[in-house]
Design a protein around this motif. Structure first.
Motif, PDB file in Angstrom:
ATOM      1  N   SER A 110       0.915  -1.125  -0.096  1.00 55.25           N
ATOM      2  CA  SER A 110      -0.087  -0.051  -0.141  1.00 55.25           C
ATOM      3  C   SER A 110       1.081   1.142  -0.048  1.00 55.25           C
ATOM      4  O   SER A 110       0.474   2.297  -0.616  1.00 55.25           O
ATOM      5  CB  SER A 110      -0.828  -0.146   1.225  1.00 55.25           C
ATOM      6  N   SER A 168      -0.424   3.013  -4.325  1.00 52.16           N
ATOM      7  CA  SER A 168      -1.588   3.600  -3.813  1.00 52.16           C
ATOM      8  C   SER A 168      -1.766   4.887  -4.618  1.00 52.16           C
ATOM      9  O   SER A 168      -0.855   5.460  -4.917  1.00 52.16           O
ATOM     10  CB  SER A 168      -1.839   3.640  -2.246  1.00 52.16           C
ATOM     11  N   TYR A 169      -3.035   5.409  -4.880  1.00 48.86           N
ATOM     12  CA  TYR A 169      -3.300   6.355  -5.653  1.00 48.86           C
ATOM     13  C   TYR A 169      -4.325   7.392  -4.937  1.00 48.86           C
ATOM     14  O   TYR A 169      -5.243   6.753  -4.218  1.00 48.86           O
ATOM     15  CB  TYR A 169      -3.895   5.986  -6.982  1.00 48.86           C
ATOM     16  N   THR A 180      -6.813   0.255   6.503  1.00 48.49           N
ATOM     17  CA  THR A 180      -6.029   0.804   5.230  1.00 48.49           C
ATOM     18  C   THR A 180      -6.960   0.466   3.960  1.00 48.49           C
ATOM     19  O   THR A 180      -7.292   1.462   3.213  1.00 48.49           O
ATOM     20  CB  THR A 180      -4.672   0.260   5.032  1.00 48.49           C
ATOM     21  N   GLU A 181      -7.620  -0.619   4.146  1.00 45.25           N
ATOM     22  CA  GLU A 181      -8.565  -1.194   3.064  1.00 45.25           C
ATOM     23  C   GLU A 181      -9.779  -0.119   3.204  1.00 45.25           C
ATOM     24  O   GLU A 181     -10.198   0.253   2.151  1.00 45.25           O
ATOM     25  CB  GLU A 181      -8.949  -2.785   3.338  1.00 45.25           C
ATOM     26  N   ASP A 192      -9.160   2.869   1.650  1.00 53.04           N
ATOM     27  CA  ASP A 192      -9.092   2.914   0.168  1.00 53.04           C
ATOM     28  C   ASP A 192     -10.549   2.787  -0.552  1.00 53.04           C
ATOM     29  O   ASP A 192     -10.925   3.185  -1.522  1.00 53.04           O
ATOM     30  CB  ASP A 192      -8.344   1.440  -0.204  1.00 53.04           C
ATOM     31  N   HIS A 214     -12.368   5.181  -3.287  1.00 49.69           N
ATOM     32  CA  HIS A 214     -13.032   4.315  -4.503  1.00 49.69           C
ATOM     33  C   HIS A 214     -14.589   4.685  -4.707  1.00 49.69           C
ATOM     34  O   HIS A 214     -15.082   5.083  -5.763  1.00 49.69           O
ATOM     35  CB  HIS A 214     -12.915   2.985  -4.244  1.00 49.69           C
ATOM     36  N   HIS A 234      -8.482   1.104  -9.490  1.00 56.79           N
ATOM     37  CA  HIS A 234      -9.443  -0.005  -8.538  1.00 56.79           C
ATOM     38  C   HIS A 234      -8.447  -1.298  -8.670  1.00 56.79           C
ATOM     39  O   HIS A 234      -8.541  -2.136  -7.709  1.00 56.79           O
ATOM     40  CB  HIS A 234     -10.879  -0.160  -9.035  1.00 56.79           C
ATOM     41  N   GLU A 281      -5.660  -1.500  -6.484  1.00 56.14           N
ATOM     42  CA  GLU A 281      -5.511  -1.429  -4.814  1.00 56.14           C
ATOM     43  C   GLU A 281      -6.517  -2.728  -4.386  1.00 56.14           C
ATOM     44  O   GLU A 281      -6.240  -3.354  -3.559  1.00 56.14           O
ATOM     45  CB  GLU A 281      -6.229  -0.249  -4.492  1.00 56.14           C
ATOM     46  N   GLU A 282      -7.501  -3.150  -5.257  1.00 55.77           N
ATOM     47  CA  GLU A 282      -8.169  -4.298  -5.054  1.00 55.77           C
ATOM     48  C   GLU A 282      -7.471  -5.478  -5.003  1.00 55.77           C
ATOM     49  O   GLU A 282      -7.897  -6.383  -4.284  1.00 55.77           O
ATOM     50  CB  GLU A 282      -9.208  -4.307  -5.728  1.00 55.77           C
ATOM     51  N   ARG A 314      -4.988  -6.105  -3.472  1.00 55.25           N
ATOM     52  CA  ARG A 314      -4.507  -6.160  -1.837  1.00 55.25           C
ATOM     53  C   ARG A 314      -5.669  -6.760  -1.220  1.00 55.25           C
ATOM     54  O   ARG A 314      -5.674  -7.583  -0.370  1.00 55.25           O
ATOM     55  CB  ARG A 314      -3.864  -5.256  -1.467  1.00 55.25           C
ATOM     56  N   HIS A 315      -6.798  -6.130  -1.458  1.00 54.12           N
ATOM     57  CA  HIS A 315      -7.908  -6.442  -0.730  1.00 54.12           C
ATOM     58  C   HIS A 315      -8.484  -7.925  -0.966  1.00 54.12           C
ATOM     59  O   HIS A 315      -8.989  -8.479  -0.104  1.00 54.12           O
ATOM     60  CB  HIS A 315      -9.212  -5.482  -1.302  1.00 54.12           C
TER      61      HIS A 315
END
Length: 304
Positions: free
Chosen positions: A27, A31-32, A117-118, A121, A125, A198, A201-202, A204-205
């Motif tokens: 992250s 990350s953005y 952190t999620e 995010d 989003h 998306h 970052e997703e 990681r989720h």
């Protein structure tokens, strides 16, 4: 760090804190901030689709072939806005389930810190999706009232493997779609860049959700597994069936009844949904969370 008995029994379940540390490091590296990365002031081209046309609910139907190019463009802008609206709805459910799961847990642990952190995010989003639909001049699409009310119950009651597998359902299917959109030069630039953000970052989720699903399901009784299979399948059915609001067809100047009928019987669309669902179905089968009556619910929305 000594691995737990659970992790030694199932090599697919990694050390929770090691995973949290790695995901936090990822992250930090990648990350953005959509408010910075997306050019919200750029004009919206008139000749580009809102999503890859093959992902339209009407692609491959007689009605699609009768539509003007302008109608196809309009429809896909509204379809992607509807999908994003459903995404916002479920991301808010996701955030509440994760926060509830972390309530009063050890904040010094990497696992806890990545969970928050999620959530951060997902907040970004949701705003990103909302601004994209606004940019297209589309309404704020939400699922029908009955689904919204069922979502209230799900976010309040779902826990363990049901909560994390439910999270995975929404993330996996959208991930496959957006991997197509972000590479397709026929698609609006704003959709391509938001899809890329998306997807990155997703990833990681999804890893977080997969590992938690395995961890929570490990060692559960046959009765609980049967109940979990049904609950996850119901959630999946509601998510997939709610992606496209029927109002998108009227927005494109189409006969809504005919559009709904052709979309429902669209074998091309059904094949695309089955294709996008394969990784998820394999994971659920491997986790022993797919089987029995739950299969009928997945087949009803073409996930199997």
């Amino acid at each position: 760090m000594t691995r737990s008995t659970l992790e030694l029994r199932n090599p697919r379940i990694t050390d929770r804190q090691d995973t949290g540390t790695r995901l936090l490091e990822s992250s930090a590296r990648m990350s953005y901030d959509p408010m910075v990365e997306v050019d919200w002031d750029a004009p919206v081209p008139d000749d580009l689709y809102g999503l890859t046309p093959e992902w339209s609910t009407l692609y491959g139907t007689p009605l699609w072939n009768e539509m003007t190019f302008e109608q196809q463009i309009t429809l896909t802008k509204h379809e992607v806005s509807s999908i994003m609206g459903t995404g916002i709805w479920f991301e808010m459910i996701l955030q509440q389930m994760v926060i509830r799961d972390m309530y009063a847990k050890d904040a010094s642990q990497a696992h806890f810190q990545f969970a928050l952190t999620e959530v951060a995010d997902e907040c970004r989003h949701s705003v990103m999706f909302a601004r994209t639909a606004e940019k297209f001049g589309c309404p704020s699409y939400v699922p029908r009232r009955a689904v919204v009310n069922l979502g209230r119950g799900f976010k309040a009651l779902a826990s363990g493997e049901v909560a994390y597998a439910g999270i995975l359902v929404a993330e996996e299917i959208l991930d496959v779609m957006q991997r197509d959109w972000m590479k397709d030069t026929r698609v609006q630039p704003i959709v391509r860049v938001t899809s890329k953000i998306h997807v990155v970052e997703e990833a990681r989720h999804m890893r977080f959700a997969r590992e938690e699903t395995l961890r929570r399901a490990a060692g559960t009784s046959k009765a609980r597994r049967a109940a979990s299979r049904g609950a996850i399948a119901i959630a999946a059915n509601l998510i997939v069936s709610s992606m496209i609001n029927p109002a998108v067809y009227a927005a494109a100047g189409l006969d809504t009844e005919r559009a709904l009928r052709e979309a429902k019987n669209n074998s091309f669309r059904a094949a695309k949904v089955r294709e996008s669902s394969q990784p998820l179905m394999r994971f659920l089968a491997d986790a022993d969370l797919l089987g029995g009556p739950s299969k009928r619910l997945y087949k009803r929305v073409h996930m199997l």
